[in-house]
Design a protein around this motif. Structure first.
Motif, PDB file in Angstrom:
ATOM      1  N   ALA A 152       0.835  -1.204   0.000  1.00  0.00           N
ATOM      2  CA  ALA A 152       0.000   0.000   0.000  1.00  0.00           C
ATOM      3  C   ALA A 152       0.871   1.257   0.000  1.00  0.00           C
ATOM      4  O   ALA A 152       0.590   2.225  -0.717  1.00  0.00           O
ATOM      5  CB  ALA A 152      -0.933  -0.009   1.202  1.00  0.00           C
ATOM      6  N   GLN A 153       1.932   1.240   0.784  1.00  0.00           N
ATOM      7  CA  GLN A 153       2.831   2.396   0.794  1.00  0.00           C
ATOM      8  C   GLN A 153       3.522   2.564  -0.557  1.00  0.00           C
ATOM      9  O   GLN A 153       3.696   3.683  -1.044  1.00  0.00           O
ATOM     10  CB  GLN A 153       3.872   2.253   1.904  1.00  0.00           C
ATOM     11  N   ALA A 154       3.897   1.451  -1.180  1.00  0.00           N
ATOM     12  CA  ALA A 154       4.504   1.534  -2.517  1.00  0.00           C
ATOM     13  C   ALA A 154       3.527   2.148  -3.517  1.00  0.00           C
ATOM     14  O   ALA A 154       3.922   2.946  -4.375  1.00  0.00           O
ATOM     15  CB  ALA A 154       4.944   0.144  -2.982  1.00  0.00           C
ATOM     16  N   VAL A 155       2.248   1.796  -3.407  1.00  0.00           N
ATOM     17  CA  VAL A 155       1.241   2.359  -4.308  1.00  0.00           C
ATOM     18  C   VAL A 155       1.117   3.864  -4.091  1.00  0.00           C
ATOM     19  O   VAL A 155       1.023   4.645  -5.040  1.00  0.00           O
ATOM     20  CB  VAL A 155      -0.114   1.646  -4.101  1.00  0.00           C
ATOM     21  N   ARG A 156       1.142   4.282  -2.831  1.00  0.00           N
ATOM     22  CA  ARG A 156       1.123   5.722  -2.547  1.00  0.00           C
ATOM     23  C   ARG A 156       2.336   6.413  -3.161  1.00  0.00           C
ATOM     24  O   ARG A 156       2.234   7.514  -3.723  1.00  0.00           O
ATOM     25  CB  ARG A 156       1.104   5.962  -1.043  1.00  0.00           C
ATOM     26  N   ASP A 157       3.501   5.766  -3.031  1.00  0.00           N
ATOM     27  CA  ASP A 157       4.728   6.362  -3.570  1.00  0.00           C
ATOM     28  C   ASP A 157       4.689   6.433  -5.095  1.00  0.00           C
ATOM     29  O   ASP A 157       5.184   7.395  -5.695  1.00  0.00           O
ATOM     30  CB  ASP A 157       5.943   5.562  -3.101  1.00  0.00           C
ATOM     31  N   VAL A 158       4.103   5.429  -5.733  1.00  0.00           N
ATOM     32  CA  VAL A 158       3.941   5.470  -7.187  1.00  0.00           C
ATOM     33  C   VAL A 158       3.053   6.639  -7.585  1.00  0.00           C
ATOM     34  O   VAL A 158       3.360   7.397  -8.522  1.00  0.00           O
ATOM     35  CB  VAL A 158       3.352   4.136  -7.706  1.00  0.00           C
ATOM     36  N   ALA A 159       1.936   6.810  -6.870  1.00  0.00           N
ATOM     37  CA  ALA A 159       1.019   7.907  -7.178  1.00  0.00           C
ATOM     38  C   ALA A 159       1.699   9.261  -6.992  1.00  0.00           C
ATOM     39  O   ALA A 159       1.531  10.176  -7.812  1.00  0.00           O
ATOM     40  CB  ALA A 159      -0.227   7.808  -6.304  1.00  0.00           C
ATOM     41  N   ALA A 160       2.483   9.399  -5.919  1.00  0.00           N
ATOM     42  CA  ALA A 160       3.184  10.659  -5.675  1.00  0.00           C
ATOM     43  C   ALA A 160       4.210  10.940  -6.767  1.00  0.00           C
ATOM     44  O   ALA A 160       4.355  12.080  -7.222  1.00  0.00           O
ATOM     45  CB  ALA A 160       3.859  10.619  -4.302  1.00  0.00           C
ATOM     46  N   ALA A 161       4.932   9.883  -7.205  1.00  0.00           N
ATOM     47  CA  ALA A 161       5.918  10.071  -8.271  1.00  0.00           C
ATOM     48  C   ALA A 161       5.239  10.433  -9.585  1.00  0.00           C
ATOM     49  O   ALA A 161       5.740  11.283 -10.338  1.00  0.00           O
ATOM     50  CB  ALA A 161       6.745   8.791  -8.433  1.00  0.00           C
ATOM     51  N   ASP A 162       4.103   9.804  -9.870  1.00  0.00           N
ATOM     52  CA  ASP A 162       3.357  10.153 -11.086  1.00  0.00           C
ATOM     53  C   ASP A 162       2.932  11.623 -11.054  1.00  0.00           C
ATOM     54  O   ASP A 162       3.087  12.360 -12.040  1.00  0.00           O
ATOM     55  CB  ASP A 162       2.116   9.267 -11.221  1.00  0.00           C
ATOM     56  N   VAL A 207      -6.131 -13.257 -15.710  1.00  0.00           N
ATOM     57  CA  VAL A 207      -4.813 -12.646 -15.575  1.00  0.00           C
ATOM     58  C   VAL A 207      -4.889 -11.127 -15.677  1.00  0.00           C
ATOM     59  O   VAL A 207      -4.178 -10.408 -14.954  1.00  0.00           O
ATOM     60  CB  VAL A 207      -3.851 -13.210 -16.645  1.00  0.00           C
ATOM     61  N   ASP A 208      -5.763 -10.604 -16.532  1.00  0.00           N
ATOM     62  CA  ASP A 208      -5.776  -9.158 -16.742  1.00  0.00           C
ATOM     63  C   ASP A 208      -6.355  -8.382 -15.566  1.00  0.00           C
ATOM     64  O   ASP A 208      -6.328  -7.151 -15.562  1.00  0.00           O
ATOM     65  CB  ASP A 208      -6.493  -8.796 -18.044  1.00  0.00           C
ATOM     66  N   ARG A 209      -6.875  -9.069 -14.533  1.00  0.00           N
ATOM     67  CA  ARG A 209      -7.299  -8.362 -13.331  1.00  0.00           C
ATOM     68  C   ARG A 209      -6.111  -7.994 -12.444  1.00  0.00           C
ATOM     69  O   ARG A 209      -6.227  -7.125 -11.569  1.00  0.00           O
ATOM     70  CB  ARG A 209      -8.275  -9.228 -12.512  1.00  0.00           C
ATOM     71  N   TYR A 210      -4.994  -8.657 -12.641  1.00  0.00           N
ATOM     72  CA  TYR A 210      -3.872  -8.478 -11.718  1.00  0.00           C
ATOM     73  C   TYR A 210      -2.982  -7.306 -12.125  1.00  0.00           C
ATOM     74  O   TYR A 210      -2.588  -7.170 -13.289  1.00  0.00           O
ATOM     75  CB  TYR A 210      -3.054  -9.762 -11.606  1.00  0.00           C
ATOM     76  N   ALA A 211      -2.659  -6.477 -11.153  1.00  0.00           N
ATOM     77  CA  ALA A 211      -1.735  -5.361 -11.345  1.00  0.00           C
ATOM     78  C   ALA A 211      -0.312  -5.824 -11.063  1.00  0.00           C
ATOM     79  O   ALA A 211      -0.084  -6.828 -10.380  1.00  0.00           O
ATOM     80  CB  ALA A 211      -2.101  -4.220 -10.409  1.00  0.00           C
ATOM     81  N   THR A 212       0.646  -5.069 -11.580  1.00  0.00           N
ATOM     82  CA  THR A 212       2.058  -5.253 -11.240  1.00  0.00           C
ATOM     83  C   THR A 212       2.523  -3.956 -10.587  1.00  0.00           C
ATOM     84  O   THR A 212       2.439  -2.892 -11.200  1.00  0.00           O
ATOM     85  CB  THR A 212       2.894  -5.539 -12.499  1.00  0.00           C
ATOM     86  N   VAL A 213       2.966  -4.040  -9.335  1.00  0.00           N
ATOM     87  CA  VAL A 213       3.339  -2.854  -8.572  1.00  0.00           C
ATOM     88  C   VAL A 213       4.863  -2.798  -8.459  1.00  0.00           C
ATOM     89  O   VAL A 213       5.486  -3.716  -7.922  1.00  0.00           O
ATOM     90  CB  VAL A 213       2.699  -2.866  -7.176  1.00  0.00           C
ATOM     91  N   VAL A 214       5.444  -1.717  -8.980  1.00  0.00           N
ATOM     92  CA  VAL A 214       6.897  -1.516  -8.937  1.00  0.00           C
ATOM     93  C   VAL A 214       7.157  -0.174  -8.271  1.00  0.00           C
ATOM     94  O   VAL A 214       6.717   0.875  -8.764  1.00  0.00           O
ATOM     95  CB  VAL A 214       7.508  -1.540 -10.353  1.00  0.00           C
ATOM     96  N   HIS A 215       7.840  -0.182  -7.147  1.00  0.00           N
ATOM     97  CA  HIS A 215       8.132   1.051  -6.421  1.00  0.00           C
ATOM     98  C   HIS A 215       8.952   1.988  -7.308  1.00  0.00           C
ATOM     99  O   HIS A 215       9.817   1.532  -8.073  1.00  0.00           O
ATOM    100  CB  HIS A 215       8.909   0.737  -5.142  1.00  0.00           C
ATOM    101  N   PRO A 216       8.719   3.291  -7.234  1.00  0.00           N
ATOM    102  CA  PRO A 216       9.447   4.216  -8.126  1.00  0.00           C
ATOM    103  C   PRO A 216      10.955   4.240  -7.922  1.00  0.00           C
ATOM    104  O   PRO A 216      11.686   4.666  -8.822  1.00  0.00           O
ATOM    105  CB  PRO A 216       8.822   5.589  -7.812  1.00  0.00           C
ATOM    106  N   PRO A 254      -1.995   9.750 -11.925  1.00  0.00           N
ATOM    107  CA  PRO A 254      -1.619   8.583 -11.100  1.00  0.00           C
ATOM    108  C   PRO A 254      -2.254   7.309 -11.638  1.00  0.00           C
ATOM    109  O   PRO A 254      -3.431   7.292 -12.002  1.00  0.00           O
ATOM    110  CB  PRO A 254      -2.176   8.942  -9.711  1.00  0.00           C
ATOM    111  N   ARG A 255      -1.468   6.251 -11.707  1.00  0.00           N
ATOM    112  CA  ARG A 255      -2.000   5.025 -12.312  1.00  0.00           C
ATOM    113  C   ARG A 255      -2.901   4.246 -11.367  1.00  0.00           C
ATOM    114  O   ARG A 255      -3.744   3.472 -11.809  1.00  0.00           O
ATOM    115  CB  ARG A 255      -0.861   4.139 -12.810  1.00  0.00           C
ATOM    116  N   TRP A 256      -2.727   4.411 -10.027  1.00  0.00           N
ATOM    117  CA  TRP A 256      -3.512   3.642  -9.083  1.00  0.00           C
ATOM    118  C   TRP A 256      -4.217   4.555  -8.089  1.00  0.00           C
ATOM    119  O   TRP A 256      -3.706   5.594  -7.681  1.00  0.00           O
ATOM    120  CB  TRP A 256      -2.637   2.677  -8.259  1.00  0.00           C
ATOM    121  N   ARG A 257      -5.387   4.106  -7.647  1.00  0.00           N
ATOM    122  CA  ARG A 257      -6.093   4.684  -6.503  1.00  0.00           C
ATOM    123  C   ARG A 257      -6.358   3.534  -5.538  1.00  0.00           C
ATOM    124  O   ARG A 257      -7.011   2.549  -5.899  1.00  0.00           O
ATOM    125  CB  ARG A 257      -7.410   5.319  -6.934  1.00  0.00           C
ATOM    126  N   LEU A 258      -5.872   3.640  -4.309  1.00  0.00           N
ATOM    127  CA  LEU A 258      -6.062   2.562  -3.343  1.00  0.00           C
ATOM    128  C   LEU A 258      -7.538   2.449  -2.980  1.00  0.00           C
ATOM    129  O   LEU A 258      -8.107   3.338  -2.341  1.00  0.00           O
ATOM    130  CB  LEU A 258      -5.240   2.827  -2.084  1.00  0.00           C
TER     131      LEU A 258
END
Length: 283
Positions: free
Chosen positions: A22-32, A102-111, A39-43
């Protein structure tokens, strides 16, 4: 070309790994946002089968209900973030139980992760802060890569594996399906870590670790067979790619007390695998 949109993301699980994701997703959104991107994701929330968490928040993220809610929110993307060294097969069982395409699954990569253009990461996988994938690295589906893991040239990490924080793999290493490599472990180049095995934290792996065994130490040596849930997954057979396992199937029975939430040999450049197998150690 359609404009980029922000997608809802559900994190299955509400334990430590889920909170880190969840924190990684927040960091991705902040970097975007900092780069002027949408932002690509909304938690959208954590989903967990523990009824004591339902209606509460975990680090400010709501827990609306159990894991089956993924079927009631079909527009949301999903990442399954469960598992520990006590039961590292739980992620595979849960993905199988949910039966999502498979297409329901996201891939989360920290910025802060460094993923080379020649490397690839499969659906449902999570790469946390300061991971490095140098060249020609292949990471499968539903793989958990914890902070500061280094994967070097031509490493292959199979579906449902877990690489705990600070793991370092030499070039050409093969990590088998569902294997758990403990924090700070070092794996020699072109060695293999077998499917559903567990390598203890701080271990130095100089030999191939067979499937379904627990190895630890420096150099790493056999301690015992893997736990019942890991051996149950091993007994299911090789199966197909990670996505193929997303179809609904019978769950493997979990021994009482087990937490409910919470490959191939490498070859060197000359086509020959270095001799890394040791004699059976005395424990």
């Amino acid at each position: 070309m359609s404009a980029p949109v922000t997608e809802d993301l559900l994190i299955v699980g509400a334990g430590g790994f889920a909170r880190e994701t969840a924190q990684a997703v927040r960091d991705v959104a902040a970097a975007d946002t900092a780069r002027g991107r949408v932002p690509r994701w909304r938690l959208a929330g954590h989903l967990d089968d523990d009824p004591a968490l339902h209606g509460r928040e975990v680090d400010g993220v709501p827990v609306p209900g159990g894991c089956e809610l993924v079927h009631e929110l079909p527009a949301a993307r999903v990442v399954v973030c469960v598992g520990s060294s006590r039961d590292y097969a739980v992620r595979a069982r849960l993905v199988r139980r949910l039966g999502l395409p498979v297409d329901r699954y996201a891939t989360v990569v920290h910025p802060t992760a460094a993923v080379s253009g020649s490397s690839a990461v499969g659906p449902g996988s999570v790469l946390l802060a300061h991971c490095v994938l140098t060249a020609g690295v292949r990471v499968g589906s539903h793989v958990a890569v914890m902070p500061q893991v280094v994967l070097t040239h031509e490493d292959e990490v199979s579906d449902f594996a877990t690489l705990a924080s600070g793991v370092r793999l030499g070039g050409g290493v093969r990590v088998g399906r569902g294997a758990y490599v403990g924090a700070g472990a070092l794996v020699r180049e072109y060695a293999s870590v077998g499917a559903w095995s567990l390598t203890g934290m701080g271990s130095t792996v100089l030999a191939d670790v067979p499937a379904g065994e627990v190895w630890a130490g420096s150099p790493a040596r056999l301690l015992r067979p893997a736990g019942a849930t890991a051996l149950a997954e091993l007994a299911r057979g090789a199966g197909g790619p990670g996505g193929a396992l997303c179809g609904r199937a019978e769950d493997v029975a979990v021994p009482a007390g087990a937490p409910a939430h919470g490959t191939e040999d490498g070859t060197g450049p000359n086509g020959r695998r270095p001799q890394t197998r040791m004699e059976s150690p005395v424990v």
